[in-house]
Design a protein around this motif. Structure first.
Motif, PDB file in Angstrom:
ATOM      1  N   GLU A 167       1.184   1.078 -10.187  1.00 58.61           N
ATOM      2  CA  GLU A 167       1.083   2.413  -9.584  1.00 58.61           C
ATOM      3  C   GLU A 167       2.411   3.156  -9.701  1.00 58.61           C
ATOM      4  O   GLU A 167       3.480   2.544  -9.690  1.00 58.61           O
ATOM      5  CB  GLU A 167       0.748   2.287  -8.094  1.00 58.61           C
ATOM      6  N   ASP A 168       2.341   4.488  -9.750  1.00 57.10           N
ATOM      7  CA  ASP A 168       3.595   5.244  -9.718  1.00 57.10           C
ATOM      8  C   ASP A 168       3.861   5.687  -8.267  1.00 57.10           C
ATOM      9  O   ASP A 168       2.991   5.564  -7.391  1.00 57.10           O
ATOM     10  CB  ASP A 168       3.567   6.409 -10.718  1.00 57.10           C
ATOM     11  N   PRO A 169       5.075   6.197  -8.003  1.00 56.76           N
ATOM     12  CA  PRO A 169       5.434   6.522  -6.621  1.00 56.76           C
ATOM     13  C   PRO A 169       4.478   7.504  -5.941  1.00 56.76           C
ATOM     14  O   PRO A 169       4.173   7.360  -4.754  1.00 56.76           O
ATOM     15  CB  PRO A 169       6.835   7.131  -6.761  1.00 56.76           C
ATOM     16  N   VAL A 170       3.981   8.478  -6.709  1.00 57.76           N
ATOM     17  CA  VAL A 170       3.072   9.457  -6.107  1.00 57.76           C
ATOM     18  C   VAL A 170       1.757   8.781  -5.707  1.00 57.76           C
ATOM     19  O   VAL A 170       1.213   9.030  -4.620  1.00 57.76           O
ATOM     20  CB  VAL A 170       2.832  10.644  -7.083  1.00 57.76           C
ATOM     21  N   GLN A 171       1.287   7.890  -6.571  1.00 61.46           N
ATOM     22  CA  GLN A 171       0.050   7.163  -6.227  1.00 61.46           C
ATOM     23  C   GLN A 171       0.261   6.294  -4.986  1.00 61.46           C
ATOM     24  O   GLN A 171      -0.619   6.199  -4.126  1.00 61.46           O
ATOM     25  CB  GLN A 171      -0.382   6.277  -7.411  1.00 61.46           C
ATOM     26  N   ILE A 172       1.434   5.697  -4.905  1.00 60.11           N
ATOM     27  CA  ILE A 172       1.701   4.847  -3.723  1.00 60.11           C
ATOM     28  C   ILE A 172       1.752   5.712  -2.463  1.00 60.11           C
ATOM     29  O   ILE A 172       1.207   5.346  -1.424  1.00 60.11           O
ATOM     30  CB  ILE A 172       3.030   4.059  -3.892  1.00 60.11           C
ATOM     31  N   ALA A 173       2.379   6.876  -2.579  1.00 57.38           N
ATOM     32  CA  ALA A 173       2.481   7.764  -1.411  1.00 57.38           C
ATOM     33  C   ALA A 173       1.087   8.194  -0.947  1.00 57.38           C
ATOM     34  O   ALA A 173       0.803   8.226   0.256  1.00 57.38           O
ATOM     35  CB  ALA A 173       3.327   8.986  -1.752  1.00 57.38           C
ATOM     36  N   LYS A 174       0.227   8.462  -1.900  1.00 58.60           N
ATOM     37  CA  LYS A 174      -1.144   8.865  -1.541  1.00 58.60           C
ATOM     38  C   LYS A 174      -1.897   7.720  -0.868  1.00 58.60           C
ATOM     39  O   LYS A 174      -2.609   7.910   0.113  1.00 58.60           O
ATOM     40  CB  LYS A 174      -1.915   9.311  -2.796  1.00 58.60           C
ATOM     41  N   ARG A 175      -1.685   6.525  -1.438  1.00 55.80           N
ATOM     42  CA  ARG A 175      -2.369   5.362  -0.851  1.00 55.80           C
ATOM     43  C   ARG A 175      -1.835   5.087   0.564  1.00 55.80           C
ATOM     44  O   ARG A 175      -2.596   4.730   1.469  1.00 55.80           O
ATOM     45  CB  ARG A 175      -2.174   4.141  -1.773  1.00 55.80           C
ATOM     46  N   ALA A 176      -0.536   5.295   0.739  1.00 52.80           N
ATOM     47  CA  ALA A 176       0.059   5.083   2.069  1.00 52.80           C
ATOM     48  C   ALA A 176      -0.567   6.047   3.080  1.00 52.80           C
ATOM     49  O   ALA A 176      -0.893   5.663   4.211  1.00 52.80           O
ATOM     50  CB  ALA A 176       1.572   5.290   2.011  1.00 52.80           C
ATOM     51  N   LYS A 177      -0.770   7.268   2.643  1.00 54.22           N
ATOM     52  CA  LYS A 177      -1.344   8.272   3.535  1.00 54.22           C
ATOM     53  C   LYS A 177      -2.773   7.886   3.934  1.00 54.22           C
ATOM     54  O   LYS A 177      -3.132   7.918   5.125  1.00 54.22           O
ATOM     55  CB  LYS A 177      -1.352   9.621   2.804  1.00 54.22           C
ATOM     56  N   THR A 178      -3.567   7.486   2.937  1.00 47.11           N
ATOM     57  CA  THR A 178      -4.951   7.085   3.211  1.00 47.11           C
ATOM     58  C   THR A 178      -4.978   5.894   4.149  1.00 47.11           C
ATOM     59  O   THR A 178      -5.701   5.872   5.150  1.00 47.11           O
ATOM     60  CB  THR A 178      -5.660   6.692   1.880  1.00 47.11           C
ATOM     61  N   GLN A 179      -4.144   4.909   3.810  1.00 41.12           N
ATOM     62  CA  GLN A 179      -4.106   3.682   4.609  1.00 41.12           C
ATOM     63  C   GLN A 179      -3.660   3.987   6.052  1.00 41.12           C
ATOM     64  O   GLN A 179      -4.200   3.437   7.006  1.00 41.12           O
ATOM     65  CB  GLN A 179      -3.126   2.701   3.949  1.00 41.12           C
TER      66      GLN A 179
END
Ligand code: GDP
Length: 297
Positions: A167-179
């Motif tokens: 994953e790239d940082p933006v994808q991780i940030a999005k996943r963090a938000k969802t989680q």
């Protein structure tokens, strides 16, 4: 953290207070020494100059030099001027974390203490404020940094976002938000990648993450031992990404401490916390009174 500065100043003030009667010239001489001490502590030149000019204006003239305790009056004026230069937010330790889940973006150079500070703040939020915190490492360049956050999370009992390779940082940030939303967290902290120097890629990455996360706080972590460099780093990060506050780390070291005095005057940004060691509890809010007290011994 201010040992050298503190020692120098107490030498100057001891002489002043022992002297009894003081002339304006005595005060000026003492303030010249104060200026040198500030510069040696790596306080930026304009800040040191303004500081001394302000004190001089108040400390010379009849009222002070003709008073019963002129030396002590001068020390008091310096003390108040120190508080003034250090003053930032009225409540530096209060993070904006209403409207859960509140994103906090952590930025800074590699080695500044960013990951450690992320975990220290998460622990603080959990223990003092009873918040549920999720931490996520966005440092896809350095798997060891991602591991480090997970280890610290385990140590302090704070959840970290599971690592997903590729994953790239933006994808991780999005996943963090969802989680964080699904998991009922109050706060999620995004520990961005650091580099040894500020470069275009670092800034572009932090800006992209900022744009998707829309952080309530963007805290810049800088190494307090680096003096004026710390202030330069803060200016640049603030220009390019926008920060809501600064955390000065390694203030337990015997550094020159000047960054603490220059930071707000130069960058306009408040110091919110200081790091005082490697342990997870070694963090304090930045209290101007306490710091001025430490400087004046
Ligand atoms: P990052 O690369 O910015 O994430 O930096 P790290 O969080 O990995 O910290 C680098 C090193 O500095 C680690 O060994 C930390 O334990 C140490 N460190 C972080 N903050 C402080 C502090 O306030 N004081 C001291 N003495 N060491 C610190």
């Amino acid at each position: 953290m201010f040992e050298n500065l503190s020692e120098r100043l107490s030498g100057v003030f001891d002489r002043l207070t022992k002297q009894g009667a003081l002339s304006d010239e005595d005060v000026k001489t003492a303030l010249r020494e104060v200026r040198v001490a500030l510069l040696e502590a790596d306080v930026s030149l304009p800040v040191a100059r303004d500081f001394v000019a302000k004190v001089q204006e108040q400390a010379t003239g009849q009222a002070v030099t003709k008073s019963v305790t002129p030396g002590q009056q001068v020390v008091k004026i310096v003390h108040d001027a120190l508080i003034d230069v250090l003053k930032g937010d009225s409540d530096p330790g209060k993070l904006k974390i209403d409207n859960p889940p509140a994103p906090i973006l952590m930025v800074g150079l590699q080695g500044s203490g960013k990951t450690t500070t992320t975990a220290k703040l998460a622990k603080r939020l959990k223990e003092r404020d009873g918040k549920r915190v999720l931490m996520a490492s966005l440092d896809t360049n350095r798997p060891a940094a991602m591991e480090q956050l997970a280890i610290l999370g385990n140590q302090i009992g704070v959840d970290t976002l599971p690592i997903v390779k590729g994953e790239d940082p933006v994808q991780i940030a999005k996943r963090a938000k969802t989680q964080a939303s699904l998991g009922g967290y109050d706060v999620y902290m995004l520990d961005t990648a650091g580099r040894l120097h500020i470069d275009a890629e670092l800034i572009a990455q932090a800006a992209a993450v900022r744009d998707v996360a829309n952080p309530r706080e963007t805290l810049l972590v800088v190494d307090g031992l680096t003096g004026q460099d710390a202030v330069n780093v803060a200016t640049e990060f603030d220009d390019k990404i926008g920060v809501t506050g600064v955390v000065l780390t390694r203030m337990d070291g015997d550094g020159r401490g000047g960054a603490a005095l220059s930071m707000r005057a130069v960058t306009g940004k408040p110091i919110r916390f200081v790091g005082l060691g490697e342990k997870m509890d070694a963090i304090e809010t930045f209290e101007p009174d306490r710091i001025a007290g430490r400087i004046l011994g």
